[in-house]
Structure formats: C-alpha cells, structure tokens
Design a protein around this motif. Structure first.
Motif, PDB file in Angstrom:
ATOM      1  N   ILE A 157       0.758  -1.271   0.041  1.00  0.00           N
ATOM      2  CA  ILE A 157      -0.074  -0.077   0.047  1.00  0.00           C
ATOM      3  C   ILE A 157       0.776   1.243  -0.136  1.00  0.00           C
ATOM      4  CG2 ILE A 157      -1.656   1.499   1.293  1.00  0.00           C
ATOM      5  CD1 ILE A 157      -2.724  -1.267   2.514  1.00  0.00           C
TER       6      ILE A 157
ATOM      7  N   THR B 289      -0.811  -5.060  -3.754  1.00  0.00           N
ATOM      8  CA  THR B 289      -1.778  -4.689  -2.844  1.00  0.00           C
ATOM      9  C   THR B 289      -3.381  -5.268  -2.790  1.00  0.00           C
ATOM     10  OG1 THR B 289      -0.708  -2.660  -2.503  1.00  0.00           O
ATOM     11  CG2 THR B 289      -3.029  -2.629  -2.017  1.00  0.00           C
TER      12      THR B 289
ATOM     13  N   LYS C 240     -14.613   0.990   3.482  1.00  0.00           N
ATOM     14  CA  LYS C 240     -13.411   1.007   3.191  1.00  0.00           C
ATOM     15  C   LYS C 240     -13.292   0.287   1.608  1.00  0.00           C
ATOM     16  CE  LYS C 240      -8.891  -0.715   3.965  1.00  0.00           C
ATOM     17  NZ  LYS C 240      -8.332  -1.842   3.925  1.00  0.00           N
ATOM     18  N   LEU C 241     -13.894  -0.643   1.676  1.00  0.00           N
ATOM     19  CA  LEU C 241     -13.686  -1.348   0.290  1.00  0.00           C
ATOM     20  C   LEU C 241     -14.196  -0.354  -0.730  1.00  0.00           C
ATOM     21  CD1 LEU C 241     -14.049  -5.205   0.915  1.00  0.00           C
ATOM     22  CD2 LEU C 241     -12.085  -4.019   0.482  1.00  0.00           C
TER      23      LEU C 241
ATOM     24  N   VAL D 169     -11.657   1.999  -1.536  1.00  0.00           N
ATOM     25  CA  VAL D 169     -10.584   1.037  -2.261  1.00  0.00           C
ATOM     26  C   VAL D 169     -10.966   0.715  -3.675  1.00  0.00           C
ATOM     27  CG1 VAL D 169      -9.397  -1.013  -2.460  1.00  0.00           C
ATOM     28  CG2 VAL D 169      -9.573   0.155  -0.258  1.00  0.00           C
TER      29      VAL D 169
ATOM     30  N   TYR E  88      -8.560   2.539  -7.022  1.00  0.00           N
ATOM     31  CA  TYR E  88      -8.358   1.716  -8.295  1.00  0.00           C
ATOM     32  C   TYR E  88      -8.922   2.537  -9.558  1.00  0.00           C
ATOM     33  CZ  TYR E  88      -5.940  -2.205  -6.382  1.00  0.00           C
ATOM     34  OH  TYR E  88      -5.017  -2.974  -5.547  1.00  0.00           O
TER      35      TYR E  88
ATOM     36  N   ILE F 186      -9.339   5.899   3.899  1.00  0.00           N
ATOM     37  CA  ILE F 186      -8.946   4.570   3.996  1.00  0.00           C
ATOM     38  C   ILE F 186      -8.292   4.151   5.305  1.00  0.00           C
ATOM     39  CG2 ILE F 186      -7.806   2.503   2.998  1.00  0.00           C
ATOM     40  CD1 ILE F 186      -8.426   3.714   0.289  1.00  0.00           C
TER      41      ILE F 186
END
Length: 174
Positions: A14, A68, A89-90, A93, A97, A136
């Motif tokens: 990360i 990651t 959080k995802l 994420v 991306y 995050i």
C-alpha cells in the motif's frame, strides 16, 4: 500468525503504491510544463521525464497496486468476515483503483506526447490520492469508533481546506 505476515506485506505494498500515485502526477505536471518550452530544453526535459514516468509507473506503482490487491484479498479470506467498516473501506478502495486507472490514462497520453490537461488541473488531480489515503486509513484504524456522518463531514472539510490551499498556492505562484 500467517495473517500478520500477510497484513504486513499488504501495508508495505500500500505504501509503495501510494508513493507512486503521489509522485506520478508531479511528473505529469513537470512534463506538461516542459512541453511548453522550446528546442533542446523541451526535448531533453521530456526525454528525462518520460524515462522517470515509465520506471515509476511500470516498475513500482503497477506492481504495488497488483500486490496490494493480492495481499488484501488474501487477508480478507483469512479475516473470515466483512464488517460494515470494511465494506465502506472497500468502496473507497474500488474508487482508489478507478483513480489509479485515470492516472494510467494520463500516463498513456503523455507517453504518446498528448497533453490533455493543464499543469493546474494536474495539481488538483495530484491531491486525490491524499483524500483516499485519509479516508482509507481512518476507516482501517478507527473502525467502529467513528461515526459515519462525522467521518464524512471531516473528509468533506478536509477536501474544502485542501482545494482552498491549492487556490491560494496558485495565487502565490503568480
């Protein structure tokens, strides 16, 4: 025990991934500004920035993004469940991306000599990774101890302050 080794590797990648996402837009900015120069100066600068961008993006940033994802997914399987904070959080994420892929597009354009964005636009885009980092990390560390409303309010306030700082910096540069 395995979980903590996987978690450590996840955190390491990360960090290297974010390092690449923090630095590549700076190289885009410098390359864009070099494009405004003429003659040998332009040629030399753009050649050097192209080498730096390629090494950073393909040698560090992309491999780190992939590792990651691999170690994060592995951790998820070892963790055994998906609590609400992790789902939020995802979502960040996934958006991170998407940001990474937007940087890939800019990288591809600049490597072809196409400069679609001004250096000022790229300066603003450069700060997006910081916003994701804060969101995050706060979710990963504070978890259930943070109110969703207060967390989002804090993030919005941070974005306002950050964008104001960019405007002030632009004024100071003039």
């Amino acid at each position: 025990m395995t979980y903590f080794y996987i978690k450590a590797l996840h955190i390491i990648f990360i960090i290297t991934w974010f390092s690449g996402m923090f630095y590549i837009p700076r190289l885009f900015i410098y390359n864009t500004e070099a494009n405004e120069k003429t003659g040998v100066e332009k040629e030399v600068l753009q050649k050097q920035f192209s080498i730096m961008m390629k090494r950073l993006w393909l040698g560090i940033t992309w491999p780190s993004a992939i590792l990651t994802l691999i170690f994060g997914t592995w951790m998820g399987f070892l963790y055994g469940g998906i609590p609400q904070w992790l789902m939020i959080k995802l979502c960040f994420v996934v958006a991170l991306y998407a940001y990474h892929f937007s940087l890939q597009k800019i990288y591809s354009l600049q490597m072809k000599g196409i400069f679609k964005y001004t250096s000022q636009q790229l300066r603003v885009w450069n700060e997006v990774a910081t916003i994701f980092l804060i969101a995050i990390v706060m979710l990963a560390v504070v978890k259930q101890g943070m109110s969703l409303v207060w967390g989002l309010a804090g993030l919005v306030l941070f974005i306002v302050i950050l964008m104001s700082a960019i405007k002030i910096y632009k004024q100071l540069r003039k």
